[in-house]
Scaffold this motif. Structure first.
Motif, PDB file in Angstrom:
ATOM      1  N   LYS A 183      29.003  35.942  49.000  1.00 25.72           N
ATOM      2  CA  LYS A 183      30.061  36.210  48.259  1.00 25.72           C
ATOM      3  C   LYS A 183      30.567  35.352  47.553  1.00 25.72           C
ATOM      4  O   LYS A 183      30.614  33.958  47.924  1.00 25.72           O
ATOM      5  N   GLY A 184      31.318  35.667  46.608  1.00 21.24           N
ATOM      6  CA  GLY A 184      31.788  34.708  45.492  1.00 21.24           C
ATOM      7  C   GLY A 184      31.117  34.344  44.498  1.00 21.24           C
ATOM      8  O   GLY A 184      31.612  33.885  43.345  1.00 21.24           O
TER       9      GLY A 184
ATOM     10  N   SER B 212      27.720  41.224  40.925  1.00 23.21           N
ATOM     11  CA  SER B 212      28.509  40.447  42.125  1.00 23.21           C
ATOM     12  C   SER B 212      27.808  40.714  43.344  1.00 23.21           C
ATOM     13  O   SER B 212      27.884  41.974  43.613  1.00 23.21           O
TER      14      SER B 212
ATOM     15  N   ARG C 202      37.476  42.423  40.466  1.00 21.87           N
ATOM     16  CA  ARG C 202      38.601  41.781  40.946  1.00 21.87           C
ATOM     17  C   ARG C 202      39.572  42.891  41.614  1.00 21.87           C
ATOM     18  O   ARG C 202      40.276  42.563  42.439  1.00 21.87           O
TER      19      ARG C 202
ATOM     20  N   GLN D 254      35.758  38.510  44.785  1.00 20.07           N
ATOM     21  CA  GLN D 254      36.309  37.186  44.490  1.00 20.07           C
ATOM     22  C   GLN D 254      35.046  36.875  43.329  1.00 20.07           C
ATOM     23  O   GLN D 254      33.837  36.804  43.673  1.00 20.07           O
TER      24      GLN D 254
ATOM     25  N   ASN E 233      34.784  33.718  41.254  1.00 20.82           N
ATOM     26  CA  ASN E 233      34.964  32.347  41.009  1.00 20.82           C
ATOM     27  C   ASN E 233      34.020  31.664  40.322  1.00 20.82           C
ATOM     28  O   ASN E 233      34.321  30.749  39.343  1.00 20.82           O
TER      29      ASN E 233
END
Length: 498
Positions: A252-253, A267, A388, A393, A395
């Protein structure tokens, strides 16, 4: 030294990578094959062209590398998604494969929506689009009933190729997720969908994990390639899933932004119940029990190649883009929407067309070039915005494809996405992801994460500039209005198009 092979079966060519246990590409080869477009909107290939091209590329890699075939322990595959290969009772193709970019199935998509209603998104997690496999199956059933009557099982492109090398029929979850026949969250063929369209359960191949062992090379395949019959074969995955693996998108992220002919933002997600309401794609990952959300810009890199070929045919890309850093954010009041071939995310609209907005006599080729780059990136940012809004997330984004080869574009992505952009030192795309699945299957590592730590190397990180981030936020709000304000105009112009 031990080796594995990653085979990436693309739309225009197959690419084969020979990778050693350090994650280094020792040899590579590719073979092109033709695309058949008998009518407008049709896109087909002969599955035997895939087989011939792959055998030739494998043979070249083995011969040119000089590696002992016994040291090549495994093979796995990445493949173009959604393409329909129909097989008869003897597992021979009944017709050319209908590819992902074939658009003949609009009526079938509307039928799927009508028949399944809310169950479509609940079960398959994706809307009915022309690119997916079920609409193609229904098209053949309706328009080629004699062919369909002989069909006993369907496969996707890489699965047919793997069958020809092993004699075994399977499909992995990541590719099955793009058929509109899979219960994505529960990882099984949907009886609801099959029954709704009169399809037998036996029409669907057995499901396996992407790193799952599915057999060894057939003697004739080993003989033609120079590989050993003891070479183990693993299922592999969809090209985007393998691209994610090859970019290290395994937690994740982490997000991937790929700018090729089309553009993809992908993602990582581990929540099988994540609900995007069909606004973005939601597929099974090549990593076991994981998923990914994905948005698509149909005309990403294609917009840049069109712009170059139309306005600067004699320039190289380096020359064309060499001065975009001197053009201010917003391209001196010029916006471009990359809808040259319609759009996918967030607007599943085959009729919309591209626009330059704000063009005046003061604008230069450099202004237009920057506007094209910004417009492609804005389009991808629409997918990131949806991620989002759903609580994902975003990033750190790994950039791959043509958009990762230009430093100005990498800075632009960091500013528009408002995220760190990471460049790979050894980008090899989906083929590397396929090789990593083979390495995991062979037992070299106990997880894809451990394999990624060895195989994937990052080169440089680009951080967002706060001032430019704020400028781009204002421009992005204007950009999003262009679709709404040009949709009707594009539809009215459709009868005048060739």
């Amino acid at each position: 030294m031990k080796y594995v092979i990653g085979v990436d079966l693309g739309t225009s060519a197959v690419k084969v990578l020979l990778v050693n246990s350090e994650g280094e590409v020792t040899a590579e080869a590719s073979e092109a094959y033709p695309l058949h477009q008998p009518r407008s909107g049709y896109s087909e290939q002969d599955p035997e062209d895939w087989v011939r091209g792959t055998l030739a590329a494998l043979s070249r890699v083995v011969k040119e590398s000089g590696v002992d075939p016994q040291a090549i322990e495994g093979i796995s595959f990445s493949g173009q998604m959604h393409g329909l290969v129909l097989l008869d009772e003897n597992h021979r193709p009944l017709r050319n494969a209908i590819l992902w970019n074939d658009t003949r199935t609009t009526e079938e998509c509307r039928k799927i929506e009508q028949v399944l209603g809310e169950d479509l998104l609940r079960i398959t997690k994706n809307p009915a689009l022309e690119g997916f496999t079920l609409p193609k199956i229904l098209w053949v059933k309706e328009h080629e009933p004699d062919v369909f009557a002989k069909a006993k099982v369907f496969l996707l492109p890489k699965d047919y190729l793997r069958y020809r090398l092993t004699g075994q029929i399977h499909m992995d979850y990541s590719d099955a997720a793009g058929t509109l026949l899979l219960d994505v969250a529960n990882k099984k063929w949907s009886s609801r969908v099959l029954e709704a369209f009169g399809l037998e359960a036996s029409f669907c191949p057995p499901l396996v994990e992407s790193h799952g062992y599915v057999g060894n090379l057939l003697p004739e395949a080993a003989r033609e390639t120079g590989l050993s019959e003891s070479t183990r074969v693993f299922a592999g995955g969809a090209d985007n899933a393998c691209g994610a693996i090859g970019s290290g998108i395994l937690q994740k992220g982490l997000t991937m932004a790929s700018i090729g002919t089309s553009g993809v933002v992908l993602s990582y997600e581990d929540n099988k119940d994540q609900d995007f309401g069909g606004k973005v794609h939601f597929f099974n990952h090549g990593k076991q029990d994981a998923f990914y959300a994905m948005g698509v810009t149909l005309g990403a890199g294609y917009s840049m190649s069109w712009f170059k070929n139309t306005f600067a045919k004699d320039k190289s890309y380096d020359e064309l883009l060499g001065r975009v850093s001197e053009v201010p954010v917003g391209s001196n009041g010029l916006l471009f929407t990359p809808y040259l071939v319609g759009e996918r995310t967030p607007h599943a609209d085959a009729m919309i067309r591209a626009s330059f907005i704000g063009l005046d006599g003061s604008h230069t080729l450099d202004d237009m070039a920057r506007a094209v780059m910004e417009g492609i990136t804005f389009s991808l940012n629409e997918s990131i915005e949806l991620f989002r809004q759903a609580g994902i997330q975003v990033n750190r984004i790994v950039a791959i494809g043509g958009g990762a080869k230009n430093e100005d574009w990498l800075h632009m992505q960091a500013d528009i996405f408002n995220a760190e952009i990471v460049q790979l030192a050894n980008e090899q795309g989906p083929g590397m992801g396929a090789a990593m699945l083979a390495a995991l299957g062979c037992g070299w590592f106990d997880s894809l994460e451990a394999c990624a730590a060895k195989f994937i190397r990052y080169e440089k990180t680009y951080k967002p500039n706060p001032e430019r981030v704020e400028q781009y936020k204002k421009l992005f709000e204007i950009y999003k209005q262009v679709y709404t304000n040009t949709k009707s105009l594009s539809e009215q112009l459709a009868p005048f198009r060739p």
